[in-house]
Motif scaffolding. Structure first.
Motif, PDB file in Angstrom:
ATOM      1  N   ILE A 550     -17.599  -7.244 -40.761  1.00  0.00           N
ATOM      2  CA  ILE A 550     -16.214  -7.721 -40.755  1.00  0.00           C
ATOM      3  C   ILE A 550     -16.162  -9.162 -40.268  1.00  0.00           C
ATOM      4  N   ILE A 551     -16.880  -9.445 -39.167  1.00  0.00           N
ATOM      5  CA  ILE A 551     -16.844 -10.802 -38.592  1.00  0.00           C
ATOM      6  C   ILE A 551     -17.342 -11.821 -39.617  1.00  0.00           C
ATOM      7  N   GLU A 552     -18.377 -11.431 -40.376  1.00  0.00           N
ATOM      8  CA  GLU A 552     -18.931 -12.359 -41.381  1.00  0.00           C
ATOM      9  C   GLU A 552     -17.919 -12.713 -42.464  1.00  0.00           C
ATOM     10  N   CYS A 553     -16.954 -11.837 -42.683  1.00  0.00           N
ATOM     11  CA  CYS A 553     -15.953 -12.112 -43.730  1.00  0.00           C
ATOM     12  C   CYS A 553     -14.807 -12.985 -43.234  1.00  0.00           C
ATOM     13  N   LEU A 554     -14.705 -13.160 -41.919  1.00  0.00           N
ATOM     14  CA  LEU A 554     -13.600 -13.962 -41.376  1.00  0.00           C
ATOM     15  C   LEU A 554     -13.919 -15.453 -41.510  1.00  0.00           C
ATOM     16  N   PRO A 555     -12.922 -16.317 -41.392  1.00  0.00           N
ATOM     17  CA  PRO A 555     -13.209 -17.755 -41.416  1.00  0.00           C
ATOM     18  C   PRO A 555     -14.256 -18.093 -40.341  1.00  0.00           C
ATOM     19  N   PRO A 556     -15.082 -19.114 -40.599  1.00  0.00           N
ATOM     20  CA  PRO A 556     -16.216 -19.397 -39.681  1.00  0.00           C
ATOM     21  C   PRO A 556     -15.779 -20.058 -38.379  1.00  0.00           C
ATOM     22  N   MET A 557     -15.083 -19.308 -37.525  1.00  0.00           N
ATOM     23  CA  MET A 557     -14.616 -19.840 -36.241  1.00  0.00           C
ATOM     24  C   MET A 557     -15.758 -19.780 -35.217  1.00  0.00           C
ATOM     25  N   SER A 558     -15.653 -20.564 -34.151  1.00  0.00           N
ATOM     26  CA  SER A 558     -16.576 -20.403 -33.034  1.00  0.00           C
ATOM     27  C   SER A 558     -16.261 -19.054 -32.400  1.00  0.00           C
ATOM     28  N   VAL A 559     -17.272 -18.391 -31.851  1.00  0.00           N
ATOM     29  CA  VAL A 559     -17.029 -17.058 -31.286  1.00  0.00           C
ATOM     30  C   VAL A 559     -17.364 -17.060 -29.800  1.00  0.00           C
ATOM     31  N   THR A 560     -16.527 -16.372 -29.011  1.00  0.00           N
ATOM     32  CA  THR A 560     -16.833 -16.233 -27.583  1.00  0.00           C
ATOM     33  C   THR A 560     -16.411 -14.847 -27.094  1.00  0.00           C
ATOM     34  N   HIS A 561     -17.034 -14.444 -25.975  1.00  0.00           N
ATOM     35  CA  HIS A 561     -16.625 -13.193 -25.328  1.00  0.00           C
ATOM     36  C   HIS A 561     -15.993 -13.492 -23.960  1.00  0.00           C
ATOM     37  N   ASN A 562     -15.881 -14.783 -23.630  1.00  0.00           N
ATOM     38  CA  ASN A 562     -15.367 -15.181 -22.310  1.00  0.00           C
ATOM     39  C   ASN A 562     -14.031 -15.897 -22.391  1.00  0.00           C
ATOM     40  N   LEU A 563     -13.126 -15.463 -21.575  1.00  0.00           N
ATOM     41  CA  LEU A 563     -11.813 -16.120 -21.514  1.00  0.00           C
ATOM     42  C   LEU A 563     -11.937 -17.588 -21.077  1.00  0.00           C
ATOM     43  N   GLN A 564     -12.976 -17.869 -20.276  1.00  0.00           N
ATOM     44  CA  GLN A 564     -13.143 -19.240 -19.753  1.00  0.00           C
ATOM     45  C   GLN A 564     -13.371 -20.267 -20.865  1.00  0.00           C
ATOM     46  N   ASP A 565     -13.849 -19.790 -22.016  1.00  0.00           N
ATOM     47  CA  ASP A 565     -14.139 -20.748 -23.102  1.00  0.00           C
ATOM     48  C   ASP A 565     -12.888 -21.138 -23.886  1.00  0.00           C
ATOM     49  N   LEU A 566     -11.781 -20.484 -23.622  1.00  0.00           N
ATOM     50  CA  LEU A 566     -10.619 -20.672 -24.494  1.00  0.00           C
ATOM     51  C   LEU A 566      -9.764 -21.909 -24.223  1.00  0.00           C
ATOM     52  N   PRO A 567      -9.555 -22.326 -22.951  1.00  0.00           N
ATOM     53  CA  PRO A 567      -8.560 -23.374 -22.700  1.00  0.00           C
ATOM     54  C   PRO A 567      -8.707 -24.626 -23.566  1.00  0.00           C
ATOM     55  N   SER A 568      -9.944 -25.026 -23.907  1.00  0.00           N
ATOM     56  CA  SER A 568     -10.095 -26.268 -24.679  1.00  0.00           C
ATOM     57  C   SER A 568      -9.516 -26.132 -26.093  1.00  0.00           C
ATOM     58  N   PHE A 569      -9.235 -24.905 -26.521  1.00  0.00           N
ATOM     59  CA  PHE A 569      -8.652 -24.718 -27.864  1.00  0.00           C
ATOM     60  C   PHE A 569      -7.122 -24.635 -27.834  1.00  0.00           C
ATOM     61  N   PHE A 570      -6.573 -24.707 -26.615  1.00  0.00           N
ATOM     62  CA  PHE A 570      -5.109 -24.715 -26.520  1.00  0.00           C
ATOM     63  C   PHE A 570      -4.657 -26.136 -26.196  1.00  0.00           C
ATOM     64  N   ASN A 571      -3.914 -26.710 -27.109  1.00  0.00           N
ATOM     65  CA  ASN A 571      -3.449 -28.069 -26.873  1.00  0.00           C
ATOM     66  C   ASN A 571      -2.268 -28.037 -25.902  1.00  0.00           C
ATOM     67  N   VAL A 572      -2.508 -28.461 -24.656  1.00  0.00           N
ATOM     68  CA  VAL A 572      -1.433 -28.386 -23.662  1.00  0.00           C
ATOM     69  C   VAL A 572      -0.638 -29.693 -23.578  1.00  0.00           C
ATOM     70  N   ASN A 573      -1.157 -30.764 -24.223  1.00  0.00           N
ATOM     71  CA  ASN A 573      -0.444 -32.063 -24.143  1.00  0.00           C
ATOM     72  C   ASN A 573       0.970 -31.947 -24.685  1.00  0.00           C
ATOM     73  N   SER A 574       1.098 -31.185 -25.784  1.00  0.00           N
ATOM     74  CA  SER A 574       2.403 -31.095 -26.442  1.00  0.00           C
ATOM     75  C   SER A 574       3.420 -30.346 -25.573  1.00  0.00           C
ATOM     76  N   LEU A 575       2.924 -29.611 -24.563  1.00  0.00           N
ATOM     77  CA  LEU A 575       3.852 -28.816 -23.756  1.00  0.00           C
ATOM     78  C   LEU A 575       4.803 -29.689 -22.940  1.00  0.00           C
ATOM     79  N   ASN A 576       4.318 -30.861 -22.529  1.00  0.00           N
ATOM     80  CA  ASN A 576       5.152 -31.709 -21.685  1.00  0.00           C
ATOM     81  C   ASN A 576       6.058 -32.642 -22.479  1.00  0.00           C
ATOM     82  N   SER A 577       5.746 -32.771 -23.790  1.00  0.00           N
ATOM     83  CA  SER A 577       6.514 -33.754 -24.561  1.00  0.00           C
ATOM     84  C   SER A 577       7.856 -33.209 -24.988  1.00  0.00           C
TER      85      SER A 577
END
Ligand code: SF4
Length: 577
Positions: A550-577
Motif C-alpha cells: 500500500i505504501i508503495e502505491c502512495l505518492p513518494p513522501m518522506s516517511v517517519t515514525h516519530n512525531l519529532q520529525d514533523l514540525p519542519s513540514f508545518f509552515n508556522v510563518n503564515s500563522l502570524n501574518s
C-alpha cells in the motif's frame, strides 16, 4: 469529443478553467458545451402545470420564480438554496412526461436548449451517469462522438452499478398510489390492494432485515401478491383511452404521458420484485431502512453483480468510437499490472496503451508521511473496541503540532462521531464535523477559519481542494477497506472465491483500499508550494506484508515514525501574518 467526469466540481473546472485555457493554447478554434442529465433542468411546462394544479402550495416561493425568470440554463445546481426533493421531481424535465415539439414551451425549453448547444459542440462535457444512460439507449441521448475522455474513471464501475440498479421503497409506493389516484383516477380497490400488499411485504422485511444495509439471499414470498397487484394496476392504466377527457390545452396528451410515467415506475418496481421473488445469482438484493425518524422509508434494491461486460460492450466498444482515454490520479494500484484492477472493473481484456505519469509535485520535500508504530504510540488493532480512543490521543498531538489546519478523515460515521466527541471540546481551535452543515458550506468555513479542524468521512476523501497552509495536516484513521458486510462487495468477494482464478483480497479488497487511500492522501498537496503531513494511524501499514504494498502505491513522501520529525513540514510563518 466527449469528456465525462464523476463530479460536478470537476465538470465546472473543465468548463470554467481547463477548456478556456486550452482554447488559448491551440492554434485553431473550437467550441464546447456542458450537458447534464435532463432531471437537472427545470421543465417549464411541468413547472407551469404544477403551479396551476397546486395554487395553494407554498413550496415554490418568489425566490425560486425570480431565479427561474433570470436563469439562462434552468440548471438546479445554480440555486443556492434547496428545494424539497419531492417538489423538484414534479417540476424538473422528465423524458417520460415531455411533449417535445408539441410542447407550448418547446422553444424556451432549458433541456432542449442544452441539447441543441451539445449538438454543435466540438467538446462536450457530461457526467458518467449520462454517458452510461446514452450507452444503454444505444446512443440516443448524446450526439455522436469519435473520442471519449473518461476522467475520474475509478468511479465508472460504481456509477454503472448504481445506474443499472432498480429499487422499490415504501415511500415510492405511497407516491405511486397518490399519483394513480389524483392524476389517473385509478379505482380505489386496486390502490387498497397495493397498500395492503406493501404493508405485508415491508412488515416481513422489517422483521427479518431491520436497520442496516442487509443482503437478502432467499426468496421472499410476500413479493408475489405485491407483484400481482402492480400488474393489475398496470393493466388497468394501459386499458384507458381517456376518451372522456375534454381535450383542451393538450389535456389528453398530458394525461397519456402521466400514465406512461406511472407505468414506467411500475415496471421498475416489477423488475425489483421479480428478483426478490426469484433470486438470481447475477444480482444482489439488499434492504435498507432510513435512519431519519421523520422520513420513515424502507427500500429494496436490486443491483447487478458485474457491470464490466456492459461497460466494455456498450460504452468502450461503441460503434463509431475511435479511442477512449481513461484517467484518474488513483487508477494504478499494486501488483504486476497496476492497472489490472481498473481494467477488470470496466471489462477491458487485451492490450491497451497504459502509463503512469509523474506528478508535478515534489512530494519528498513537500510532504511527510507519519506512520506511528503500534508500540511507541500504544495503538491497538483498528478492529479493537478501544482503537478510536487511543487514536484520538495521537490525533490531538498531531493537531497541536500543526496548529489546527487539519482534515481528520474517518472510514465510518461511528468512528467520526466518537473521535469528534473525545477531541473537539479539548481543542484550542474551532472544530466542526461533517453533517453540521452542507459539504460546500463546511468547506467554505474551513477555508476562512484560522486553525480550523474538520472531521469528515466519505465526501471529504475526494473532490475537495484546499490550497496553501490552511490545510497542513491530513489524518486518516485506518486503511479504508470496504466494509465486509456491504452487500455488493460481499457478493463480489464470494464470486471471486468461487472462481478460483483471482483472489478476493489481492484483486478486490486491496486495490479498492489503495484507490481510496490515495484519494484521501491526495487532499494534502494541491499546488507546488503546498507543504504538510499525512498521518495514517493504522498499525497494519507497518506490520502486515500488504502494508508495504500500500505504501508503495502512495505518492513518494518522506516517511517517519516519530512525531519529532514533523514540525519542519508545518509552515508556522503564515500563522502570524
Ligand atoms: S419540451 Fe418537454 S422538457 Fe421541455 S418544457 Fe416542454 S415538456 Fe418540459
Amino acid at each position: 469529443m466527449v469528456v465525462s467526469t464523476a463530479t460536478i466540481s470537476l465538470q465546472e473546472q473543465y468548463i470554467k478553467k481547463d477548456i478556456p485555457l486550452l482554447q488559448k493554447l491551440v492554434p485553431f478554434e473550437f467550441n464546447y458545451a456542458l450537458l447534464k442529465g435532463r432531471g437537472n433542468y427545470v421543465g417549464i411546462r411541468r413547472f407551469n402545470d404544477f403551479v396551476a394544479e397546486n395554487p395553494k402550495s407554498n413550496a415554490i416561493d418568489d425566490e425560486f420564480v425570480e431565479w427561474l425568470n433570470e436563469s439562462e440554463t434552468g440548471d438546479i445546481s445554480e440555486l443556492d438554496f434547496t428545494l424539497p426533493g419531492e417538489i423538484w421531481q414534479e417540476i424538473n424535465s422528465d423524458g417520460e412526461d415531455c411533449l417535445r415539439q408539441r410542447c407550448p414551451n418547446f422553444s424556451d425549453c432549458f433541456y432542449f436548449g442544452a441539447r441543441e448547444a451539445a449538438e454543435h459542440a466540438d467538446i462536450l462535457v457530461v457526467n458518467h451517469n449520462l454517458l452510461l444512460v446514452d450507452a444503454a439507449s444505444g446512443g440516443n441521448v448524446l450526439p455522436k462522438y469519435d473520442l471519449l475522455i473518461i476522467d475520474e474513471a475509478h468511479h465508472l464501475n460504481d456509477i454503472a452499478t448504481e445506474a443499472f440498479s432498480s429499487q422499490i421503497s415504501s415511500r415510492g409506493l405511497k407516491r405511486l398510489r397518490n399519483k394513480a389516484t389524483k392524476q389517473l383516477n385509478a379505482p380505489i380497490k386496486l390502490l387498497e390492494d397495493i397498500e395492503f400488499d406493501s404493508h405485508a411485504l415491508f412488515h416481513r422485511l422489517r422483521n427479518d432485515y431491520a436497520f442496516n444495509k442487509k443482503r437478502v439471499r432467499q426468496s421472499i414470498k410476500e413479493a408475489e401478491p405485491m407483484l400481482m397487484s402492480l400488474h393489475v394496476l398496470r393493466g388497468w392504466i394501459e386499458s384507458q383511452d381517456y376518451e372522456n377527457v375534454l381535450d383542451v390545452d393538450l389535456a389528453k396528451e398530458k394525461l397519456k404521458l402521466k400514465a406512461k410515467a406511472v407505468i414506467s415506475t411500475i415496471d421498475r418496481y416489477i423488475k425489483c420484485l421479480d428478483l426478490l421473488k426469484l433470486p438470481d445469482s447475477n444480482w444482489v438484493i439488499y434492504v435498507e431502512q432510513s435512519t431519519n425518524p421523520n422520513h420513515e422509508n424502507f427500500s429494496v434494491t436490486a443491483s447487478p453483480l458485474d457491470v464490466s461486460g456492459f461497460i466494455a460492450d456498450n460504452l468502450l466498444s461503441k460503434a463509431g468510437l475511435h479511442s477512449t482515454v481513461c484517467m484518474s490520479a488513483t487508477l494504478a494500484t499494486a501488483g504486476d499490472d497496476p492497472f489490472d484492477y481498473f481494467k477488470t472493473s470496466v471489462g477491458v481484456i487485451g492490450p491497451v496503451v497504459q502509463d503512469k505519469f509523474q506528478s508535478p509535485f515534489d512530494y519528498k520535500h513537500q510532504s511527510m508521511l507519519f506512520l506511528p508504530g503500534r508500540k511507541s504510540y500504544n495503538l491497538p488493532n483498528p478492529n479493537d473496541a478501544g482503537y478510536i480512543t487511543e487514536a484520538s490521543r495521537v490525533i490531538e498531538q498531531l493537531i497541536e503540532l500543526s496548529h489546527g489546519r487539519a482534515f481528520i478523515l474517518f472510514t465510518s460515521r461511528s468512528a467520526l462521531f466518537r473521535a469528534f466527541e473525545i477531541i473537539s471540546k479539548r481543542l484550542p481551535y474551532e472544530a466542526r464535523r461533517q453533517g453540521e452543515m452542507p459539504r460546500n458550506k463546511l468547506l467554505e468555513w474551513f477555508k476562512v477559519t484560522p486553525n480550523a479542524v474538520l472531521f469528515g468521512t466519505s465526501s471529504f476523501w475526494e473532490g475537495v481542494s484546499v490550497d496553501g497552509d490552511q490545510l497542513s495536516l491530513v489524518v486518516i484513521d485506518r486503511i479504508p477497506f470496504q466494509a465486509p458486510d456491504d452487500p455488493i462487495y460481499e457478493a463480489r468477494c464470494e464470486r471471486l472465491k468461487e472462481g478460483g482464478e483471482k483472489s478476493w483480497f489481492g484483486d478486490l479488497a486491496l486495490p479498492y483500499a489503495i484507490t481510496r487511500l490515495k484519494q484521501g492522501v491526495g487532499r494534502l498537496i494541491r499546488t507546488q508550494s503546498d507543504k504538510g503531513v499525512v498521518a495514517i494511524l493504522d498499525p497494519r501499514l507497518t506490520e502486515k506484508a500488504y502494508g508495504q504494498k500500500i505504501i508503495e502505491c502512495l505518492p513518494p513522501m518522506s516517511v517517519t515514525h516519530n512525531l519529532q520529525d514533523l514540525p519542519s513540514f508545518f509552515n508556522v510563518n503564515s500563522l502570524n501574518s
